[in-house]
Motif scaffolding. Structure first.
Motif, PDB file in Angstrom:
ATOM      1  N   GLY A   1     -92.220 -31.342 -13.741  1.00 23.52           N
ATOM      2  CA  GLY A   1     -92.074 -32.703 -13.214  1.00 23.52           C
ATOM      3  C   GLY A   1     -90.682 -32.948 -12.668  1.00 23.52           C
ATOM      4  N   LEU A   2     -89.666 -32.513 -13.389  1.00 21.01           N
ATOM      5  CA  LEU A   2     -88.282 -32.667 -12.906  1.00 21.01           C
ATOM      6  C   LEU A   2     -88.065 -31.891 -11.611  1.00 21.01           C
ATOM      7  N   MET A   3     -88.618 -30.692 -11.535  1.00 17.61           N
ATOM      8  CA  MET A   3     -88.455 -29.873 -10.337  1.00 17.61           C
ATOM      9  C   MET A   3     -89.082 -30.554  -9.122  1.00 17.61           C
ATOM     10  N   ILE A   4     -90.255 -31.144  -9.325  1.00 17.06           N
ATOM     11  CA  ILE A   4     -90.977 -31.760  -8.211  1.00 17.06           C
ATOM     12  C   ILE A   4     -90.437 -33.154  -7.884  1.00 17.06           C
ATOM     13  N   GLU A   5     -90.360 -34.002  -8.888  1.00 20.98           N
ATOM     14  CA  GLU A   5     -89.966 -35.393  -8.659  1.00 20.98           C
ATOM     15  C   GLU A   5     -88.507 -35.554  -8.251  1.00 20.98           C
ATOM     16  N   LYS A   6     -87.638 -34.727  -8.813  1.00 24.22           N
ATOM     17  CA  LYS A   6     -86.201 -34.855  -8.533  1.00 24.22           C
ATOM     18  C   LYS A   6     -85.696 -33.779  -7.575  1.00 24.22           C
ATOM     19  N   ASP A   7     -86.602 -32.909  -7.102  1.00 26.41           N
ATOM     20  CA  ASP A   7     -86.248 -31.824  -6.197  1.00 26.41           C
ATOM     21  C   ASP A   7     -85.125 -30.968  -6.781  1.00 26.41           C
ATOM     22  N   LEU A   8     -85.323 -30.530  -8.026  1.00 26.88           N
ATOM     23  CA  LEU A   8     -84.335 -29.730  -8.733  1.00 26.88           C
ATOM     24  C   LEU A   8     -84.760 -28.267  -8.785  1.00 26.88           C
ATOM     25  N   SER A   9     -83.777 -27.397  -8.900  1.00 22.02           N
ATOM     26  CA  SER A   9     -84.070 -25.993  -9.157  1.00 22.02           C
ATOM     27  C   SER A   9     -84.590 -25.862 -10.584  1.00 22.02           C
TER      28      SER A   9
ATOM     29  N   GLY B   1     -69.042 -20.899 -21.212  1.00 22.29           N
ATOM     30  CA  GLY B   1     -67.684 -20.438 -20.951  1.00 22.29           C
ATOM     31  C   GLY B   1     -67.365 -20.306 -19.473  1.00 22.29           C
ATOM     32  N   VAL B   2     -67.945 -21.207 -18.665  1.00 20.16           N
ATOM     33  CA  VAL B   2     -67.691 -21.221 -17.221  1.00 20.16           C
ATOM     34  C   VAL B   2     -67.290 -22.637 -16.813  1.00 20.16           C
ATOM     35  N   THR B   3     -67.026 -22.831 -15.549  1.00 24.38           N
ATOM     36  CA  THR B   3     -66.660 -24.164 -15.069  1.00 24.38           C
ATOM     37  C   THR B   3     -67.904 -24.968 -14.719  1.00 24.38           C
ATOM     38  N   GLN B   4     -67.729 -26.282 -14.665  1.00 26.52           N
ATOM     39  CA  GLN B   4     -68.821 -27.156 -14.250  1.00 26.52           C
ATOM     40  C   GLN B   4     -69.235 -26.815 -12.823  1.00 26.52           C
ATOM     41  N   GLY B   5     -68.267 -26.451 -11.987  1.00 30.05           N
ATOM     42  CA  GLY B   5     -68.566 -26.068 -10.605  1.00 30.05           C
ATOM     43  C   GLY B   5     -69.458 -24.833 -10.525  1.00 30.05           C
ATOM     44  N   ALA B   6     -69.269 -23.899 -11.451  1.00 24.06           N
ATOM     45  CA  ALA B   6     -70.121 -22.701 -11.488  1.00 24.06           C
ATOM     46  C   ALA B   6     -71.557 -23.075 -11.834  1.00 24.06           C
ATOM     47  N   ILE B   7     -71.702 -24.047 -12.724  1.00 25.11           N
ATOM     48  CA  ILE B   7     -73.043 -24.524 -13.081  1.00 25.11           C
ATOM     49  C   ILE B   7     -73.691 -25.181 -11.866  1.00 25.11           C
ATOM     50  N   ALA B   8     -72.944 -26.046 -11.196  1.00 25.99           N
ATOM     51  CA  ALA B   8     -73.468 -26.736 -10.008  1.00 25.99           C
ATOM     52  C   ALA B   8     -73.896 -25.728  -8.942  1.00 25.99           C
ATOM     53  N   GLN B   9     -73.102 -24.698  -8.738  1.00 26.27           N
ATOM     54  CA  GLN B   9     -73.418 -23.672  -7.738  1.00 26.27           C
ATOM     55  C   GLN B   9     -74.695 -22.916  -8.116  1.00 26.27           C
ATOM     56  N   ALA B  10     -74.803 -22.536  -9.382  1.00 27.08           N
ATOM     57  CA  ALA B  10     -75.969 -21.782  -9.840  1.00 27.08           C
ATOM     58  C   ALA B  10     -77.256 -22.605  -9.734  1.00 27.08           C
ATOM     59  N   GLU B  11     -77.126 -23.924  -9.864  1.00 28.38           N
ATOM     60  CA  GLU B  11     -78.300 -24.801  -9.851  1.00 28.38           C
ATOM     61  C   GLU B  11     -78.791 -25.167  -8.457  1.00 28.38           C
TER      62      GLU B  11
ATOM     63  N   LEU C   1     -80.707 -25.331  -5.132  1.00 25.67           N
ATOM     64  CA  LEU C   1     -82.019 -24.843  -4.713  1.00 25.67           C
ATOM     65  C   LEU C   1     -81.860 -23.640  -3.788  1.00 25.67           C
ATOM     66  N   GLY C   2     -82.665 -22.641  -3.993  1.00 29.76           N
ATOM     67  CA  GLY C   2     -82.623 -21.449  -3.151  1.00 29.76           C
ATOM     68  C   GLY C   2     -81.621 -20.408  -3.614  1.00 29.76           C
TER      69      GLY C   2
ATOM     70  N   GLN D   1     -88.742 -18.017 -16.668  1.00 29.12           N
ATOM     71  CA  GLN D   1     -88.940 -19.453 -16.518  1.00 29.12           C
ATOM     72  C   GLN D   1     -87.826 -20.094 -15.685  1.00 29.12           C
ATOM     73  N   LEU D   2     -86.743 -19.392 -15.489  1.00 26.43           N
ATOM     74  CA  LEU D   2     -85.635 -19.912 -14.679  1.00 26.43           C
ATOM     75  C   LEU D   2     -85.720 -19.495 -13.219  1.00 26.43           C
TER      76      LEU D   2
END
Length: 121
Positions: free
Chosen positions: A55-63, A84-94, A96-97, A118-119
């Motif tokens: 639902g989150l992936m579809i409704e919010k267009d999330l990876s 143990g990474v930066t918030q920016g690394a998380i944003a980049q990994a998330e 779409l595509g 599942q990821l």
């Protein structure tokens, strides 16, 4: 027509799939480490994703990665600290595509208590 495969560059530390191409340069096969192949085969038969994550992936267009993080109630900053990474690394990994490395997926799966498969999108 037979294809020639040069195995001289193959080592036990392959981190990216090797692509075998035909004479026109079109990809024919991808060679991945055997352990990763076994994980993919095993995961292919048992992958399920909770309705809430889908639902989150579809409704919010999330990876899938972002949806799992939200499903587990974590902010990007909290997951970054846990991994143990930066918030920016998380944003980049998330994004779409994005196609994260298998080791990245393994770390996330452990932190989010889910399976690597599942990821993947």
């Amino acid at each position: 027509m037979s294809e020639h495969i040069d195995t001289s560059a193959v080592s036990n530390t392959v981190s990216q799939p090797q692509v075998i191409r035909d004479s026109q340069g079109n990809p024919l096969y991808a060679v991945v480490p055997y352990e990763e192949y076994q994980e993919l085969i095993a995961a292919d038969n048992k992958v399920t994703i909770p309705h809430e994550v889908v639902g989150l992936m579809i409704e919010k267009d999330l990876s899938a990665m972002a949806a799992w993080r939200k499903y587990r109630g974590l902010s990007q900053a909290q997951l970054a600290q846990q991994l143990g990474v930066t918030q920016g690394a998380i944003a980049q990994a998330e994004k779409l595509g994005n196609k994260p490395h298998i080791e990245t997926l393994r770390c996330w799966a452990e932190a989010l208590d889910c399976e690597v498969a599942q990821l993947r999108e």
